[in-house]
Design a protein around this motif. Sequence first.
Motif, mmCIF file in Angstrom:
data_model
loop_
_atom_site.group_PDB
_atom_site.id
_atom_site.type_symbol
_atom_site.label_atom_id
_atom_site.label_comp_id
_atom_site.label_asym_id
_atom_site.label_seq_id
_atom_site.Cartn_x
_atom_site.Cartn_y
_atom_site.Cartn_z
ATOM 1 N N ALA A 229 40.011 28.332 -9.748
ATOM 2 C CA ALA A 229 39.219 27.970 -9.656
ATOM 3 C C ALA A 229 38.396 28.210 -8.569
ATOM 4 O O ALA A 229 37.181 28.220 -9.095
ATOM 5 C CB ALA A 229 39.814 26.524 -9.317
ATOM 6 N N GLY A 230 38.847 28.575 -7.399
ATOM 7 C CA GLY A 230 37.795 29.250 -6.159
ATOM 8 C C GLY A 230 37.070 30.300 -6.847
ATOM 9 O O GLY A 230 36.166 30.605 -6.851
ATOM 10 N N TRP A 231 37.932 31.221 -7.305
ATOM 11 C CA TRP A 231 37.406 32.359 -8.161
ATOM 12 C C TRP A 231 36.992 32.434 -8.979
ATOM 13 O O TRP A 231 35.056 32.548 -8.880
ATOM 14 C CB TRP A 231 38.611 33.211 -8.609
ATOM 15 C CG TRP A 231 37.850 34.703 -9.041
ATOM 16 C CD1 TRP A 231 37.514 36.034 -8.614
ATOM 17 C CD2 TRP A 231 37.873 35.284 -11.070
ATOM 18 N NE1 TRP A 231 37.509 36.706 -9.108
ATOM 19 C CE2 TRP A 231 37.215 36.425 -10.763
ATOM 20 C CE3 TRP A 231 37.587 34.018 -11.568
ATOM 21 C CZ2 TRP A 231 36.777 37.442 -11.385
ATOM 22 C CZ3 TRP A 231 36.691 34.712 -13.022
ATOM 23 C CH2 TRP A 231 37.119 36.431 -12.731
ATOM 24 N N LEU A 232 36.777 31.321 -10.031
ATOM 25 C CA LEU A 232 35.687 31.002 -10.961
ATOM 26 C C LEU A 232 33.669 30.159 -10.372
ATOM 27 O O LEU A 232 32.678 30.512 -10.823
ATOM 28 C CB LEU A 232 36.109 29.843 -11.558
ATOM 29 C CG LEU A 232 37.552 31.033 -12.872
ATOM 30 C CD1 LEU A 232 37.580 29.161 -13.602
ATOM 31 C CD2 LEU A 232 36.377 31.578 -13.643
ATOM 32 N N VAL A 233 34.278 29.579 -9.346
ATOM 33 C CA VAL A 233 33.236 29.033 -8.116
ATOM 34 C C VAL A 233 32.728 30.309 -7.295
ATOM 35 O O VAL A 233 30.929 30.231 -7.774
ATOM 36 C CB VAL A 233 33.614 27.707 -7.291
ATOM 37 C CG1 VAL A 233 32.694 27.324 -6.310
ATOM 38 C CG2 VAL A 233 34.554 26.511 -7.954
ATOM 39 N N GLY A 234 32.840 30.879 -6.666
ATOM 40 C CA GLY A 234 32.366 31.871 -6.675
ATOM 41 C C GLY A 234 31.724 33.180 -7.345
ATOM 42 O O GLY A 234 30.546 33.185 -7.380
ATOM 43 N N VAL A 235 32.402 32.948 -8.364
ATOM 44 C CA VAL A 235 31.264 33.877 -10.032
ATOM 45 C C VAL A 235 30.172 33.020 -9.729
ATOM 46 O O VAL A 235 29.511 33.746 -10.085
ATOM 47 C CB VAL A 235 32.598 34.028 -11.037
ATOM 48 C CG1 VAL A 235 31.499 34.802 -11.551
ATOM 49 C CG2 VAL A 235 33.713 35.264 -10.291
ATOM 50 N N ALA A 268 19.589 35.989 -17.003
ATOM 51 C CA ALA A 268 21.022 35.177 -17.083
ATOM 52 C C ALA A 268 21.872 37.158 -18.071
ATOM 53 O O ALA A 268 22.614 37.414 -17.033
ATOM 54 C CB ALA A 268 21.021 34.184 -18.086
ATOM 55 N N ILE A 269 20.891 38.014 -18.512
ATOM 56 C CA ILE A 269 21.826 38.944 -19.310
ATOM 57 C C ILE A 269 22.200 39.913 -17.976
ATOM 58 O O ILE A 269 23.360 40.253 -17.894
ATOM 59 C CB ILE A 269 20.556 39.239 -20.339
ATOM 60 C CG1 ILE A 269 21.176 38.857 -21.615
ATOM 61 C CG2 ILE A 269 22.069 40.460 -20.385
ATOM 62 C CD1 ILE A 269 20.394 38.833 -22.055
ATOM 63 N N GLY A 270 21.092 39.978 -16.999
ATOM 64 C CA GLY A 270 21.393 41.162 -16.245
ATOM 65 C C GLY A 270 22.003 40.581 -14.848
ATOM 66 O O GLY A 270 23.099 41.410 -15.007
ATOM 67 N N GLY A 271 22.617 39.746 -14.974
ATOM 68 C CA GLY A 271 23.234 38.241 -13.747
ATOM 69 C C GLY A 271 24.651 38.747 -14.223
ATOM 70 O O GLY A 271 25.602 38.963 -13.190
ATOM 71 N N ALA A 272 24.815 38.255 -15.780
ATOM 72 C CA ALA A 272 26.458 38.899 -16.265
ATOM 73 C C ALA A 272 26.226 40.400 -15.884
ATOM 74 O O ALA A 272 27.716 39.798 -15.653
ATOM 75 C CB ALA A 272 26.252 38.068 -17.520
ATOM 76 N N ALA A 273 26.036 41.054 -16.174
ATOM 77 C CA ALA A 273 25.664 42.286 -16.072
ATOM 78 C C ALA A 273 27.112 42.927 -15.276
ATOM 79 O O ALA A 273 27.213 43.585 -14.550
ATOM 80 C CB ALA A 273 24.871 43.459 -16.576
ATOM 81 N N LEU A 274 25.336 42.226 -13.911
ATOM 82 C CA LEU A 274 26.089 42.476 -12.113
ATOM 83 C C LEU A 274 26.997 41.908 -12.331
ATOM 84 O O LEU A 274 28.261 42.372 -10.995
ATOM 85 C CB LEU A 274 24.944 42.160 -11.616
ATOM 86 C CG LEU A 274 23.511 42.746 -11.535
ATOM 87 C CD1 LEU A 274 22.355 42.293 -10.853
ATOM 88 C CD2 LEU A 274 23.953 44.024 -10.988
ATOM 89 N N GLY A 275 27.450 40.850 -12.789
ATOM 90 C CA GLY A 275 28.832 39.943 -12.083
ATOM 91 C C GLY A 275 29.864 40.983 -12.871
ATOM 92 O O GLY A 275 30.992 41.278 -12.015
#
Length: 400
Positions: A229-235, A268-275
């Motif tokens: 859960a903490g990892w998901l919040v950080g992501v 959002a597409i770019g943000g997901a790719a950077l993630g």
Amino acid sequence: MSEKRAGEAANTAVKDDRATTKTDTVGKPAVEIDEKPVDDTPPTGIAALIAKVMALKPVRVFLRFGSSGGEIMASGMSFQAVFAIFAGIWVGFSIFGIVLAGNQDLMDAVVAQLSNAIPGLIGEDGAIDPKALSEARILGWTGAIALVGLVLTAVGWLASTRDSIRRLFKLDPPTTNPVLLKLKDFGLALAFGVAIILSSAVSLISNQGLSLAFDLLGIDTRSPFAAVAGWLVGVLVVFVFDSLVLAAAFRVLSGVKIPRRRLLAGAAIGGAALGVLKILGSQLLGGATSNPLLASFAVIIGIMIFLNLVCRVILISATWIAVGMEDAGLDPRALTPEQLEVERQKRVAAARDTLVSAERERLQNQLETVHGLARRRVRKRIERLDELDHAEAVKLVEKR
């Protein structure tokens, strides 16, 4: 009557780009359309499959990215980004060091944010020692040198990013005053540093709030569920931060007129790719820097490789928005209907000018081969074409 005949000949220029000129039976110049049979039979088999693949938006995005020089632009951006990041981090910690020094949790959150943003940048095995950052001061000569480096490199990187994005949108460089443009870039660089601190604070607050919620629910904060859960919040925090930064780069930095819906979707597409890049960053860099010959400076090489991938994501995301706007018939310049009509009239005038110039050249060549009355008739036709240049109704090109 001469203007009317010349206008009728010129107007045919806009009907088809395959217009040709010829001489009819009485030697009168005429214009006709070279109509060619068109095969309307749809492709089948492998040809049909290739046509479908080439029509896909992702394929067209990568084709436009390559044809616009995206590879070279991303390489240049990543090279400048290396110097901009090191100078920016030093100056940033020198300026905000007093605030961060009084809150160790916020300091750790900022370091973690930077470490997650660029794997291998900060840490025990990274290029920068976190302890050295806490001692950074802008008042010394090193801080002054870093400040000059930040102005030159960060502003230069932002300028390169703006020009690259505008080129993908097929736009000319901005006409803003160069001094004001540099001040704008410097302000955006400072705003980016403040955004990093704010996102770190949000991440810290969200983690503390999550721990408090787990305590109230009786969930062990060291359990696998709490860790996930903490990892998901950080992501999620990193995704929102990256998406907002990309949106600002596409709209504010480059000055491209992008509709909000398309801007947010592309960001959002770019943000997901950077993630995804950040999550897989350690594995990607580990494989790229495993060569023992590069072990002495593998960290720097790894950072450069990662930044090159990040710059590619930025430009490909911009290309995605550009292709989508082109498909929808949206002009990134946001021209008014009156301006669009003026451009259309200019294109029509250019087509007419091309046709009349070709006809004049043909008559000039014919003038050298005829004699007597035929020569006189050819001269008359050349005079009629010359009159066309001065006719108000069929003006060929804008006189400057």
